[in-house]
Design a protein around this motif. Structure first.
Motif, PDB file in Angstrom:
ATOM      1  N   ASP A 107     -36.371  -7.530  93.480  1.00 48.05           N
ATOM      2  CA  ASP A 107     -36.973  -6.300  92.965  1.00 48.05           C
ATOM      3  C   ASP A 107     -36.491  -5.094  93.754  1.00 48.05           C
ATOM      4  O   ASP A 107     -36.266  -4.016  93.193  1.00 48.05           O
ATOM      5  CB  ASP A 107     -38.504  -6.389  92.982  1.00 48.05           C
ATOM      6  N   GLU A 166     -33.018  -4.273  92.521  1.00 47.54           N
ATOM      7  CA  GLU A 166     -33.051  -3.770  91.153  1.00 47.54           C
ATOM      8  C   GLU A 166     -33.540  -2.317  91.115  1.00 47.54           C
ATOM      9  O   GLU A 166     -33.040  -1.505  90.341  1.00 47.54           O
ATOM     10  CB  GLU A 166     -33.960  -4.652  90.301  1.00 47.54           C
ATOM     11  N   PRO A 213     -27.254  -3.447  88.292  1.00 47.12           N
ATOM     12  CA  PRO A 213     -28.231  -4.489  87.954  1.00 47.12           C
ATOM     13  C   PRO A 213     -28.378  -4.696  86.454  1.00 47.12           C
ATOM     14  O   PRO A 213     -28.449  -5.839  85.985  1.00 47.12           O
ATOM     15  CB  PRO A 213     -29.524  -3.962  88.586  1.00 47.12           C
ATOM     16  N   THR A 270     -33.827 -11.160  84.347  1.00 47.84           N
ATOM     17  CA  THR A 270     -33.990 -10.346  85.551  1.00 47.84           C
ATOM     18  C   THR A 270     -32.810 -10.577  86.488  1.00 47.84           C
ATOM     19  O   THR A 270     -31.997 -11.496  86.294  1.00 47.84           O
ATOM     20  CB  THR A 270     -35.284 -10.707  86.300  1.00 47.84           C
ATOM     21  N   LEU A 271     -32.741  -9.745  87.520  1.00 49.64           N
ATOM     22  CA  LEU A 271     -31.699  -9.919  88.528  1.00 49.64           C
ATOM     23  C   LEU A 271     -31.853 -11.259  89.241  1.00 49.64           C
ATOM     24  O   LEU A 271     -30.861 -11.872  89.647  1.00 49.64           O
ATOM     25  CB  LEU A 271     -31.761  -8.766  89.528  1.00 49.64           C
TER      26      LEU A 271
END
Length: 299
Positions: free
Chosen positions: A191, A194, A214, A284-285
């Motif tokens: 997070d 990102e 990202p 997501t990353l």
């Protein structure tokens, strides 16, 4: 303009190749993250770019200057926060940062101001050995930034910080980057990368596997979308009958619809008045990271 130019960088330790023919460029004013499992070579790569470790092959230029042999012209222009912090013994936090500041000709008032910026104003008279791990980490970051460097290297800067301190540090790093400074960090927090980073390099086994924004990394993964409908709103059979749903599951939060056509499925849910409490989860990353580096445990 390029702040960092790395070409064919390699570092070996006996049979281990810690960094394997890495090439990358970082632009002036960019915020770049380096992600990778333990032992991927992140710290070794940063130490060579910083001029702290001699490469076995390849070249590094930072702010237009060669970094090796150690280049004293670069030292006032860069700031480095290492993974393991070392302080002068028996000094208070105030004495510590003032000492670092004096090495760069920076005044005491500026040094004291940095203690406030990292939330250590009330610990100014505390000896460094009495600081908690998170407080010592924040002091280390302040020492790296006290001389207002053009380029900042941060090796896992938010490790050992509580969530509030992490968020406050994110704000600080964003403000430094917004002022035109270039920032390079390693982190294990997806997070964090990102939210903060313009581009992210995913590294494993000494190599850069992907280096992009990202958003572009997530798009390239082509992960399905998971749509969760609140419990009782829809049965699994009804969900499976919706066009575009590829897989249906049930969990504590409701029925989960897996699809590669999220717009069509959400349209069908809206037509059936099933949108209340719906949550949508795309790739997501972290999904990218696991797809590239695998899921096995790294010591």
């Amino acid at each position: 303009m390029t702040a960092i130019h790395v070409l064919g960088l390699t570092k070996r330790y006996d049979e281990l190749t810690a960094v394997d023919d890495v090439t990358l460029d970082v632009g002036v004013g960019e915020f770049v993250g380096v992600l990778g499992p333990n032992g991927a070579g992140k710290t070794t790569l940063l130490e060579m770019i910083e001029g702290l470790r001699r490469p076995d092959a390849g070249t590094v230029e930072v702010l237009g200057e060669a970094v090796w042999p150690r280049n004293p012209r670069l030292q006032p222009r860069i700031g480095v926060q290492l993974q393991a912090s070392s302080f002068f013994e028996r000094l208070t936090a105030r004495e510590q940062i003032r000492t670092f500041a004096s090495l760069y000709g920076v005044g005491a008032a500026t040094a004291d101001g940095w203690l406030e910026r990292v939330g250590l104003g009330d610990k100014a008279d505390t000896r460094v050995e009495a600081l908690s791990g998170g407080q010592a980490q924040r002091l280390s970051i302040a020492c790296a930034l006290v001389h207002d460097p053009e380029l900042v290297f941060l090796d896992e800067p938010t490790a050992a910080l509580d969530p509030q301190a992490r968020r406050n540090l994110w704000d600080l790093l964003s403000s430094i980057n917004d002022s035109g400074r270039t920032v390079v960090l390693t982190t294990h927090y997806m997070d964090e990368a990102e939210i903060l980073c313009d581009r992210v390099a995913v590294m494993d086994h000494g190599r850069i596997l992907q280096f992009d924004t990202p958003a572009a990394l997530v798009r390239g993964l082509d992960a399905p979308t998971r749509i969760t409908v609140a419990p009782g709103a829809l049965t699994a059979a009804q969900a499976g009958a919706i066009a575009g749903v590829g897989e249906v599951g049930e969990g504590p939060d409701g029925v989960v619809l897996v699809t590669r056509e999220p717009a069509a499925v959400l349209g069908a849910l809206a037509a059936g008045q099933h949108l209340d409490g719906v949550t949508v989860q795309t790739g997501t990353l972290e999904d990218v990271f696991l797809a590239l580096t695998g899921r096995e445990y790294r010591a």
